[in-house]
Design a protein around this motif. Structure first.
Motif, PDB file in Angstrom:
ATOM      1  N   UNK A   7       0.867  -1.187   0.000  1.00  0.00           N
ATOM      2  CA  UNK A   7       0.000   0.000   0.000  1.00  0.00           C
ATOM      3  C   UNK A   7       0.893   1.223   0.000  1.00  0.00           C
ATOM      4  N   UNK A   9       1.311   5.265  -0.075  1.00  0.00           N
ATOM      5  CA  UNK A   9       0.563   6.504   0.165  1.00  0.00           C
ATOM      6  C   UNK A   9       0.991   7.507  -0.907  1.00  0.00           C
ATOM      7  N   UNK A  10      -0.036   8.095  -1.546  1.00  0.00           N
ATOM      8  CA  UNK A  10       0.279   9.029  -2.637  1.00  0.00           C
ATOM      9  C   UNK A  10       1.078  10.190  -2.067  1.00  0.00           C
ATOM     10  N   UNK A  15      -0.785  16.067   5.050  1.00  0.00           N
ATOM     11  CA  UNK A  15      -1.990  16.580   5.701  1.00  0.00           C
ATOM     12  C   UNK A  15      -1.709  16.658   7.193  1.00  0.00           C
ATOM     13  N   UNK A  16      -2.281  17.657   7.840  1.00  0.00           N
ATOM     14  CA  UNK A  16      -2.096  17.754   9.288  1.00  0.00           C
ATOM     15  C   UNK A  16      -2.642  16.465   9.883  1.00  0.00           C
ATOM     16  N   UNK A  18      -4.440  13.542  11.699  1.00  0.00           N
ATOM     17  CA  UNK A  18      -5.753  13.410  12.360  1.00  0.00           C
ATOM     18  C   UNK A  18      -5.454  12.986  13.794  1.00  0.00           C
ATOM     19  N   UNK A  19      -6.345  13.069  14.730  1.00  0.00           N
ATOM     20  CA  UNK A  19      -7.764  13.424  14.602  1.00  0.00           C
ATOM     21  C   UNK A  19      -7.958  14.932  14.433  1.00  0.00           C
ATOM     22  N   UNK A  20      -9.139  15.282  13.925  1.00  0.00           N
ATOM     23  CA  UNK A  20      -9.445  16.682  13.699  1.00  0.00           C
ATOM     24  C   UNK A  20      -9.902  17.366  14.959  1.00  0.00           C
ATOM     25  N   UNK A  21     -10.483  18.545  14.782  1.00  0.00           N
ATOM     26  CA  UNK A  21     -10.865  19.378  15.928  1.00  0.00           C
ATOM     27  C   UNK A  21     -12.049  18.753  16.672  1.00  0.00           C
ATOM     28  N   UNK A  22     -12.133  19.055  17.971  1.00  0.00           N
ATOM     29  CA  UNK A  22     -13.250  18.596  18.803  1.00  0.00           C
ATOM     30  C   UNK A  22     -14.309  19.689  18.791  1.00  0.00           C
ATOM     31  N   UNK A  23     -15.503  19.378  18.369  1.00  0.00           N
ATOM     32  CA  UNK A  23     -16.560  20.385  18.202  1.00  0.00           C
ATOM     33  C   UNK A  23     -17.309  20.679  19.497  1.00  0.00           C
ATOM     34  N   UNK A  24     -17.330  19.750  20.433  1.00  0.00           N
ATOM     35  CA  UNK A  24     -18.080  19.978  21.684  1.00  0.00           C
ATOM     36  C   UNK A  24     -17.174  19.684  22.875  1.00  0.00           C
ATOM     37  N   UNK A  25     -17.061  18.464  23.259  1.00  0.00           N
ATOM     38  CA  UNK A  25     -16.134  18.096  24.344  1.00  0.00           C
ATOM     39  C   UNK A  25     -15.805  16.616  24.169  1.00  0.00           C
ATOM     40  N   UNK A  26     -14.737  16.192  24.840  1.00  0.00           N
ATOM     41  CA  UNK A  26     -14.288  14.806  24.715  1.00  0.00           C
ATOM     42  C   UNK A  26     -14.739  14.056  25.958  1.00  0.00           C
ATOM     43  N   UNK A  27     -15.317  12.877  25.720  1.00  0.00           N
ATOM     44  CA  UNK A  27     -15.692  12.060  26.901  1.00  0.00           C
ATOM     45  C   UNK A  27     -14.449  11.256  27.285  1.00  0.00           C
TER      46      UNK A  27
ATOM     47  N   UNK B   7      -2.010  -0.553  -3.871  1.00  0.00           N
ATOM     48  CA  UNK B   7      -3.266   0.161  -3.598  1.00  0.00           C
ATOM     49  C   UNK B   7      -2.867   1.521  -3.067  1.00  0.00           C
ATOM     50  N   UNK B   8      -3.397   2.576  -3.639  1.00  0.00           N
ATOM     51  CA  UNK B   8      -2.966   3.906  -3.237  1.00  0.00           C
ATOM     52  C   UNK B   8      -4.161   4.650  -2.666  1.00  0.00           C
ATOM     53  N   UNK B   9      -4.017   5.165  -1.466  1.00  0.00           N
ATOM     54  CA  UNK B   9      -5.111   6.002  -0.963  1.00  0.00           C
ATOM     55  C   UNK B   9      -4.589   7.427  -0.782  1.00  0.00           C
ATOM     56  N   UNK B  14      -8.147  15.810   8.392  1.00  0.00           N
ATOM     57  CA  UNK B  14      -9.410  15.469   9.070  1.00  0.00           C
ATOM     58  C   UNK B  14     -10.339  16.671   9.156  1.00  0.00           C
ATOM     59  N   UNK B  15      -9.775  17.865   9.092  1.00  0.00           N
ATOM     60  CA  UNK B  15     -10.638  19.059   9.149  1.00  0.00           C
ATOM     61  C   UNK B  15     -10.818  19.677   7.775  1.00  0.00           C
ATOM     62  N   UNK B  43     -18.853  15.098  16.567  1.00  0.00           N
ATOM     63  CA  UNK B  43     -17.982  15.743  17.566  1.00  0.00           C
ATOM     64  C   UNK B  43     -16.543  15.829  17.063  1.00  0.00           C
ATOM     65  N   UNK B  44     -16.048  14.756  16.442  1.00  0.00           N
ATOM     66  CA  UNK B  44     -14.654  14.798  15.985  1.00  0.00           C
ATOM     67  C   UNK B  44     -14.460  13.764  14.864  1.00  0.00           C
ATOM     68  N   UNK B  45     -13.646  14.126  13.908  1.00  0.00           N
ATOM     69  CA  UNK B  45     -13.284  13.183  12.842  1.00  0.00           C
ATOM     70  C   UNK B  45     -11.932  12.600  13.226  1.00  0.00           C
ATOM     71  N   UNK B  46     -11.906  11.295  13.488  1.00  0.00           N
ATOM     72  CA  UNK B  46     -10.670  10.672  13.999  1.00  0.00           C
ATOM     73  C   UNK B  46      -9.701  10.316  12.886  1.00  0.00           C
TER      74      UNK B  46
END
Lengths: 27, 278
Positions: A7, A9-10, A15-16, A18-27, B7-9, B14-15, B43-46
């Motif tokens: 596999x 990766x292109x 990319x920054x 992941x995970x992205x920003x938290x929109x509310x709060x984290x449990x 296979x290339x992805x 995430x934002x 809430x969040x994109x992991x």
């Protein structure tokens, strides 16, 4: 044995991580 | 083994707006397919991976976190207007894996797997030592509280007799010692004041759902109940196909004539609040 398709990766702007920003709060 | 092309992805942020678009389609899919409980919000994109798809399009492989809102799943309130359940209310989180196809600018969910879990009691206690904790839906006090609340609601009703659809949430509140419950109801073809045997009542063909919140407070020598129900507009009967494929007109419920006409909304409101009944 079946070779696991490699596999790649292109290349592209890193990319920054992941995970992205938290929109509310984290449990 | 023959050499397989790699296979290339495509890595995506995430934002990134495109990722968020796919995630929002996924959350809408959850809320459109939930059979009970509460609407969830993103809430969040992991994680995100974007795979090419032959002959055209791309598949977004997503891992997202959601949070439960306070809107019951059949509540017509738009998701954007639904409050996220807070930590002090014993929040519930969803973890979901999705595959979303993007083709010709359109997003379509191909695969969805979600599970939800409440926050730990320790975490709730950290933010609110005296807040109520979630109780099992089959807890005897919970079932009793729902039973008393629904009976109180039907007793004061001038319209249909409502029956229980599901207990969606319950908490034991330490002070004052009480049980807080939320449950969903649906109108039946019986008139509340005339019901002798609830088992003979049937849900209306045009479903009218409601969502109730109630508190049963224990006191010396008895108990008090306060219940408020929000009744949603009736849902049209899904067309039923005849054997030859033609659609059958809406079957009229035989009890319609016996029931007072449903409260006419003017302008049409999404919900009618009845209560509190004490």
């Amino acid at each position: 044995n079946v070779a696991q398709p490699s596999i790649v990766v292109a290349a592209g702007p890193m990319a920054r991580p992941c995970p992205g920003r938290i929109r509310h709060f984290k449990i | 083994a023959p050499h397989l092309p790699g296979l290339v992805y495509r890595e995506l942020n995430c934002d990134d707006p495109e990722t968020e678009q796919a995630a929002l389609v996924a959350v809408d899919y959850i809320n459109d397919h939930l059979l009970g409980g509460y609407k969830h919000t993103l809430n969040q994109i992991d994680k995100v991976k974007v795979w090419p798809r032959r002959p055209m399009g791309e598949v977004f492989e997503l891992e997202i976190d959601t949070l439960e809102t306070t809107c019951y799943v059949r509540d017509p309130t738009p998701l954007a207007n639904c409050t996220v359940r807070q930590l002090t209310e014993h929040a519930v989180e969803g973890d979901c894996d999705f595959q979303v196809l993007k083709q010709d600018g359109q997003f379509t969910v191909l695969f969805a797997k979600c599970h939800s879990s409440p926050d730990s009691a320790e975490d709730v206690r950290k933010v609110c030592p005296q807040c109520g904790l979630l109780a099992p839906m089959n807890d005897t006090k919970v079932v009793h509280a729902v039973d008393v609340a629904l009976t109180a609601f039907n007793t004061q009703s001038n319209g249909s007799y409502f029956q229980l659809v599901e207990i969606s949430r319950a908490q034991h509140v330490p002070l004052p010692p009480s049980t807080y419950v939320e449950f969903a109801v649906a109108a039946t073809d019986c008139v509340a004041k005339e019901v002798t045997d609830p088992a003979k009542c049937n849900l209306l063909a045009e479903k009218q759902y409601g969502f109730c919140k109630a508190t049963l407070t224990e006191k010396v020598g008895g108990e008090d109940v306060a219940v408020t129900c929000t009744l949603f507009q009736t849902q049209p009967v899904p067309p039923q196909l005849q054997p030859d494929g033609t659609e059958m007109s809406n079957p009229t419920s035989v009890a319609d004539s016996a029931l007072p006409p449903p409260p006419q909304a003017d302008p049409p409101v999404a919900a009618l609040v009845v209560g509190p009944v004490v």
